[in-house]
Design an enzyme around this catalytic site. Structure first.
Site, PDB file in Angstrom:
ATOM      1  N   SER A 145       0.850  -1.189   0.000  1.00 53.25           N
ATOM      2  CA  SER A 145       0.000   0.000   0.000  1.00 53.25           C
ATOM      3  C   SER A 145       0.886   1.239   0.000  1.00 53.25           C
ATOM      4  O   SER A 145       2.012   1.201   0.519  1.00 53.25           O
ATOM      5  CB  SER A 145      -0.863   0.012   1.258  1.00 53.25           C
ATOM      6  OG  SER A 145      -1.522   1.255   1.385  1.00 53.25           O
ATOM      7  N   TYR A 158      -1.362  -1.351  10.367  1.00 52.02           N
ATOM      8  CA  TYR A 158      -1.534  -1.657   8.938  1.00 52.02           C
ATOM      9  C   TYR A 158      -0.332  -1.136   8.149  1.00 52.02           C
ATOM     10  O   TYR A 158       0.281  -1.861   7.366  1.00 52.02           O
ATOM     11  CB  TYR A 158      -2.821  -0.982   8.436  1.00 52.02           C
ATOM     12  CG  TYR A 158      -3.087  -1.131   6.956  1.00 52.02           C
ATOM     13  CD1 TYR A 158      -3.714  -2.271   6.457  1.00 52.02           C
ATOM     14  CD2 TYR A 158      -2.740  -0.130   6.049  1.00 52.02           C
ATOM     15  CE1 TYR A 158      -3.986  -2.404   5.096  1.00 52.02           C
ATOM     16  CE2 TYR A 158      -3.004  -0.250   4.694  1.00 52.02           C
ATOM     17  CZ  TYR A 158      -3.624  -1.393   4.215  1.00 52.02           C
ATOM     18  OH  TYR A 158      -3.889  -1.511   2.873  1.00 52.02           O
TER      19      TYR A 158
HETATM   20  P1  NDP Z   1     -11.356  -6.601   0.156  1.00 55.25           P
HETATM   21  O1  NDP Z   1     -11.699  -6.655   1.611  1.00 55.25           O
HETATM   22  O2  NDP Z   1     -12.278  -5.905  -0.787  1.00 55.25           O
HETATM   23  O3  NDP Z   1     -11.143  -8.107  -0.375  1.00 55.25           O
HETATM   24  C1  NDP Z   1     -10.331  -8.957   0.385  1.00 55.25           C
HETATM   25  C2  NDP Z   1     -10.349 -10.361  -0.182  1.00 55.25           C
HETATM   26  O4  NDP Z   1      -9.517 -11.189   0.638  1.00 55.25           O
HETATM   27  C3  NDP Z   1     -11.723 -11.016  -0.141  1.00 55.25           C
HETATM   28  O5  NDP Z   1     -11.795 -11.965  -1.169  1.00 55.25           O
HETATM   29  C4  NDP Z   1     -11.726 -11.673   1.237  1.00 55.25           C
HETATM   30  O6  NDP Z   1     -12.677 -12.732   1.330  1.00 55.25           O
HETATM   31  C5  NDP Z   1     -10.293 -12.177   1.315  1.00 55.25           C
HETATM   32  N1  NDP Z   1      -9.793 -12.288   2.685  1.00 55.25           N
HETATM   33  C6  NDP Z   1      -9.774 -11.319   3.638  1.00 55.25           C
HETATM   34  N2  NDP Z   1      -9.239 -11.791   4.774  1.00 55.25           N
HETATM   35  C7  NDP Z   1      -8.904 -13.082   4.541  1.00 55.25           C
HETATM   36  C8  NDP Z   1      -8.310 -14.095   5.325  1.00 55.25           C
HETATM   37  N3  NDP Z   1      -7.947 -13.887   6.606  1.00 55.25           N
HETATM   38  N4  NDP Z   1      -8.111 -15.306   4.764  1.00 55.25           N
HETATM   39  C9  NDP Z   1      -8.472 -15.543   3.474  1.00 55.25           C
HETATM   40  N5  NDP Z   1      -9.035 -14.630   2.690  1.00 55.25           N
HETATM   41  C10 NDP Z   1      -9.254 -13.411   3.206  1.00 55.25           C
HETATM   42  O7  NDP Z   1      -9.899  -5.974   0.114  1.00 55.25           O
HETATM   43  P2  NDP Z   1      -9.119  -5.142  -1.026  1.00 55.25           P
HETATM   44  O8  NDP Z   1      -9.294  -5.793  -2.323  1.00 55.25           O
HETATM   45  O9  NDP Z   1      -9.443  -3.708  -0.856  1.00 55.25           O
HETATM   46  O10 NDP Z   1      -7.625  -5.334  -0.511  1.00 55.25           O
HETATM   47  C11 NDP Z   1      -6.754  -6.342  -1.009  1.00 55.25           C
HETATM   48  C12 NDP Z   1      -5.326  -5.969  -0.634  1.00 55.25           C
HETATM   49  O11 NDP Z   1      -5.036  -4.682  -1.190  1.00 55.25           O
HETATM   50  C13 NDP Z   1      -5.089  -5.847   0.873  1.00 55.25           C
HETATM   51  O12 NDP Z   1      -3.819  -6.359   1.200  1.00 55.25           O
HETATM   52  C14 NDP Z   1      -5.126  -4.338   1.107  1.00 55.25           C
HETATM   53  O13 NDP Z   1      -4.354  -3.973   2.221  1.00 55.25           O
HETATM   54  C15 NDP Z   1      -4.506  -3.845  -0.182  1.00 55.25           C
HETATM   55  N6  NDP Z   1      -4.809  -2.450  -0.471  1.00 55.25           N
HETATM   56  C16 NDP Z   1      -6.106  -2.035  -0.674  1.00 55.25           C
HETATM   57  C17 NDP Z   1      -6.371  -0.697  -0.902  1.00 55.25           C
HETATM   58  C18 NDP Z   1      -7.749  -0.194  -1.109  1.00 55.25           C
HETATM   59  O14 NDP Z   1      -7.935   1.047  -1.104  1.00 55.25           O
HETATM   60  N7  NDP Z   1      -8.759  -1.026  -1.313  1.00 55.25           N
HETATM   61  C19 NDP Z   1      -5.283   0.292  -0.967  1.00 55.25           C
HETATM   62  C20 NDP Z   1      -3.977  -0.254  -0.745  1.00 55.25           C
HETATM   63  C21 NDP Z   1      -3.764  -1.570  -0.515  1.00 55.25           C
HETATM   64  P3  NDP Z   1     -13.308 -13.174   2.786  1.00 55.25           P
HETATM   65  O15 NDP Z   1     -13.518 -11.919   3.568  1.00 55.25           O
HETATM   66  O16 NDP Z   1     -14.562 -13.883   2.429  1.00 55.25           O
HETATM   67  O17 NDP Z   1     -12.291 -14.086   3.413  1.00 55.25           O
END
Ligand code: NDP
Length: 259
Positions: A145, A158
């Site tokens: 990020s 984070y």
């Molecule tokens: P979302 O919450 O929209 O999606 C997360 C995905 O990961 C879902 O499919 C979720 O499914 C899965 N997930 C979450 N926790 C777990 C877990 N413990 N085990 C297995 N699967 C898991 O997140 P984003 O797409 O926004 O974020 C993805 C990455 O991008 C992260 O690392 C975030 O820090 C990074 N990021 C995002 C930004 C943003 O603005 N959106 C900016 C910068 C970085 P489920 O919950 O059903 O397990």
């Protein structure tokens, strides 16, 4: 042209049912890769797998909580049996935040965020190493990020996990170059995903997102497929000399010193 194709390659994308991970699964599959993904919600996972199969993509999935060490081990066992002990691409995407002032974080907050965001990608990289090496051409892409590069008000734990990822990218790139494994890191700015929608849906949240857009030179948030395209590029043979880099996808936000 095979320099611009992932045909014949295998990939594991963690957290592929929504957001950035979802876009990465589709991008890699569209370029020809066979993809395995995971999430914690079985019915959502099955729904996505059905949609991908309808689109003609080769995607399989497992239910797995990436914050659990034994579940990570099971996930890699599954991937190893699916892909014959080999893996070309590991995308460490799972991550979340709890937003609080630093002095209010509890020991539980700290452990949960470290396990989900950093320990998970560290351990997944360790577990995947023999498979990546066996494939002959291995790639790791971390989803970090911009909050791991500069301060953003999204929680200091984070941000620390993302800063750790940025450094781990450099270490793995140098340590595993001899195994023909590249490691790179993609650092998105605020991206339209379920994570952002869930945390920033109220009046205050909307105000906050307005402030984010106004200090971003491009004056808007990212779409998830503007992040996934870089992830895919880094995995292509065309990127074969790029390793150890952290690249921001941020509409200019991290280079803007005069917002
Ligand atoms: P979302 O919450 O929209 O999606 C997360 C995905 O990961 C879902 O499919 C979720 O499914 C899965 N997930 C979450 N926790 C777990 C877990 N413990 N085990 C297995 N699967 C898991 O997140 P984003 O797409 O926004 O974020 C993805 C990455 O991008 C992260 O690392 C975030 O820090 C990074 N990021 C995002 C930004 C943003 O603005 N959106 C900016 C910068 C970085 P489920 O919950 O059903 O397990």
């Amino acid at each position: 042209n095979s320099r611009w194709s992932l045909t014949g390659m295998t990939a594991l994308v963690t957290g592929g049912t929504r957001g950035i991970g979802f876009a990465v699964v589709e991008e890699l599959a569209e370029l020809g890769a066979e993809v395995h993904t995971c999430s914690r919600n079985e019915s959502e996972l099955n729904q996505r797998l059905q949609e991908w199969s309808d689109k003609g993509f080769t995607v399989t999935g497992s239910v797995c909580d990436l914050s659990s060490r034994p579940q990570r081990e099971q996930l890699i066992e599954k991937v190893s049996s699916l892909f014959d002990g080999k893996l070309n691409i590991l995308t460490n995407n799972v991550g979340t935040s709890i937003v609080k002032p630093t002095i209010e974080y509890t020991a539980e907050d700290y452990s949960m965020l470290m396990a989900t965001n950093f320990e998970s990608c560290y351990h997944m990289s360790q577990l995947a190493h023999p498979l990546l090496k066996a494939s002959g051409v291995g790639n790791i892409v971390f989803i970090s990020s911009v909050a791991g590069l500069v301060h953003a008000p999204v929680g200091s734990i984070y941000s620390a996990t993302k800063g750790a990822m940025n450094q781990l990218t450099k270490n793995l790139a140098c340590e595993w170059a001899e195994d023909n494994i590249r490691a790179n890191c993609v650092a998105p700015w605020f991206t339209k995903t379920s994570l952002v929608e869930n945390y920033l849906n109220g009046v205050e949240g909307k105000k906050f997102l307005g402030a984010v857009a106004s200090r971003t030179p491009m004056k808007r948030l990212a779409e998830a497929n503007e992040v996934s395209s870089l992830v895919a590029f880094l995995c292509l043979p065309a990127a074969s000399y790029i390793t150890g880099q952290t690249i921001a996808v941020d509409g200019g936000a991290s280079v803007n010193g005069f917002p």
